[in-house]
Design a protein around this motif. Sequence first.
Motif, PDB file in Angstrom:
ATOM      1  N   ASP A 283       0.816  -1.222   0.000  1.00  0.00           N
ATOM      2  CA  ASP A 283       0.000   0.000   0.000  1.00  0.00           C
ATOM      3  C   ASP A 283       0.850   1.274   0.000  1.00  0.00           C
ATOM      4  O   ASP A 283       0.350   2.348  -0.344  1.00  0.00           O
ATOM      5  CB  ASP A 283      -0.887   0.066   1.260  1.00  0.00           C
ATOM      6  N   VAL A 319      -3.500  -6.590  -2.636  1.00  0.00           N
ATOM      7  CA  VAL A 319      -4.197  -5.468  -1.998  1.00  0.00           C
ATOM      8  C   VAL A 319      -5.310  -4.860  -2.846  1.00  0.00           C
ATOM      9  O   VAL A 319      -5.897  -3.840  -2.465  1.00  0.00           O
ATOM     10  CB  VAL A 319      -3.202  -4.359  -1.583  1.00  0.00           C
ATOM     11  N   CYS A 320      -5.646  -5.509  -3.960  1.00  0.00           N
ATOM     12  CA  CYS A 320      -6.743  -4.999  -4.803  1.00  0.00           C
ATOM     13  C   CYS A 320      -7.750  -6.073  -5.204  1.00  0.00           C
ATOM     14  O   CYS A 320      -8.688  -5.764  -5.949  1.00  0.00           O
ATOM     15  CB  CYS A 320      -6.185  -4.336  -6.058  1.00  0.00           C
ATOM     16  N   ARG A 326     -11.959  -4.985  -1.034  1.00  0.00           N
ATOM     17  CA  ARG A 326     -10.927  -3.991  -0.725  1.00  0.00           C
ATOM     18  C   ARG A 326     -11.538  -2.592  -0.644  1.00  0.00           C
ATOM     19  O   ARG A 326     -11.060  -1.750   0.117  1.00  0.00           O
ATOM     20  CB  ARG A 326      -9.827  -4.012  -1.775  1.00  0.00           C
ATOM     21  N   LYS A 327     -12.615  -2.331  -1.399  1.00  0.00           N
ATOM     22  CA  LYS A 327     -13.242  -1.015  -1.350  1.00  0.00           C
ATOM     23  C   LYS A 327     -14.084  -0.820  -0.090  1.00  0.00           C
ATOM     24  O   LYS A 327     -14.269   0.315   0.354  1.00  0.00           O
ATOM     25  CB  LYS A 327     -14.122  -0.806  -2.592  1.00  0.00           C
ATOM     26  N   PRO A 329     -13.826  -2.751   3.221  1.00  0.00           N
ATOM     27  CA  PRO A 329     -13.329  -3.797   4.120  1.00  0.00           C
ATOM     28  C   PRO A 329     -14.227  -3.966   5.341  1.00  0.00           C
ATOM     29  O   PRO A 329     -14.700  -2.990   5.930  1.00  0.00           O
ATOM     30  CB  PRO A 329     -11.947  -3.284   4.521  1.00  0.00           C
ATOM     31  N   GLN A 334      -8.614  -6.890   6.340  1.00  0.00           N
ATOM     32  CA  GLN A 334      -8.989  -6.490   4.989  1.00  0.00           C
ATOM     33  C   GLN A 334      -8.586  -5.045   4.721  1.00  0.00           C
ATOM     34  O   GLN A 334      -8.130  -4.705   3.623  1.00  0.00           O
ATOM     35  CB  GLN A 334     -10.495  -6.656   4.794  1.00  0.00           C
ATOM     36  N   SER A 338      -5.584  -3.159   1.649  1.00  0.00           N
ATOM     37  CA  SER A 338      -6.497  -2.525   0.705  1.00  0.00           C
ATOM     38  C   SER A 338      -5.924  -1.211   0.191  1.00  0.00           C
ATOM     39  O   SER A 338      -5.774  -0.253   0.963  1.00  0.00           O
ATOM     40  CB  SER A 338      -7.855  -2.261   1.363  1.00  0.00           C
ATOM     41  N   TYR A 341      -8.841   1.565   0.368  1.00  0.00           N
ATOM     42  CA  TYR A 341      -9.081   2.069   1.719  1.00  0.00           C
ATOM     43  C   TYR A 341      -7.937   2.961   2.191  1.00  0.00           C
ATOM     44  O   TYR A 341      -8.161   4.070   2.696  1.00  0.00           O
ATOM     45  CB  TYR A 341      -9.285   0.903   2.694  1.00  0.00           C
TER      46      TYR A 341
END
Length: 474
Positions: A283, A319-320, A326-327, A329, A334, A338, A341
Amino acid sequence: MTTTTPASGEFASIYAAFSSGLHANALPQAALNAAKTNLLDTLACAIAGSSAPGVDEVADLVRKWGGAGEASIWGSDSRVPAHHAAWVNGMMAHARDYDDTHDAAVLHAGVSVVPAALAAAELKGDATGADLLAGVAVGLELISRLGIGTTIGIIESGFIYTSLFGYFGATAAAARVMGLDAEETVNALGVAYSQVAGTHQVTRDAALTKRMQPGFAAKAALVSVQLTERGIRGAQNTFDGIDGLFRTYLRDRVDPQALRDGLGERYEFCELSYKPYPCCRFDHTAIDAALQIRARDGFDVGKVRRAQVGMNRQAFEAVCTPLDMRKRPKTIVQAQFSIPYTVACALIDGGVGLGHFTEEGIRRADVLSLAARIDGRVDDEIERDWGRNISPSHVLLELTDGTVFESRVDLPRGHTRFPMTAQDVEAKLTDCIGFSAEPLAADASSRLRLLVDTLEQSNSVLPLIHALRPAALQ
């Protein structure tokens, strides 16, 4: 110490000869400093992790099991069998995903090595600060070299190298602290080999056991060295054997020269990076790029229409995907893994800290609304040039008025070429102490820094252990 490394031969024997004979006073100053930096950072992360979900449950189970009070669960007055202490402490150190990374090896090093080394030091009883530092150094070096020497990526192999290689790094550390000789160290590594694991599936499923895996490695290290002391024989050709680690776990995708070259002269763990944000290292370049955009004239977070983040494939997978999860969590794990996030947190708040990864934090409507407009993709150029490494990120962001911002970051903050500042380090330590399960003493930060800075002069590791105890127990 200067070691002339053989070009061939079983790597376990080569490494055991090096690690069993290493003394802290033989480390170059840069390596000694790097070992201290890792020790302090890992302890800070563990302090924060003491209040993380799952830790109380594991610690309570360990206390219920009972047994000899050989080593401490950090941040408490509990003393339990050494292997159980290493397990719990390793879990705490990894729980907040704030721990070190080797950005080229794509792993965390200290979370298995430091808990194992400290548990071994308490178990031994008369271990000095220099013994501890030597153990930390050889453990970090082994896990780092295994990571650098491995050419198959974590997505293709299916293993998280933090834990898979952590079994060996932690065992080397514990063996050195306990004073095992080269032959015994080879044996301990072989005993550890019978226990190794570390699946990547835990990140796909956002399993709480993800944070336990380095603790399992540290636990196995203490079991391995104590079985070795009692004459139990393990595998001898642990790495290069017909059914050794390299073939059975890594499909022979290993560069033997990267493992052996310069051993005892060049220290790979000096390349460890330290995290300014408590989330997956994949991330971080995206967060840094988002923060660069946020600082530009004309940017208004309230007008973000959409954003897209380009990265390499292993980052995209980690992470996607799946993108809907992921959008939005639903668990802290999670959220830690992400891009949508964490980028949303950075754009809204101007930073990413431990407060973003709480049950309350992951339900913030403003963050989730923005995360829903952030997508990820595999960038072909980044995949071609950076496929095995921590990925660069290319953030392309559009406002509702049509204004477009973009930024690409190749190396995340905390990398050796882009290190955290002294202020960053202090802010991280303060952030971690603030999340301790029990309040620490008001001077805990300064005490820990002083004790680690002067550790090679100490005849005992106990003052360091005591500095981790809650204020009420000081």
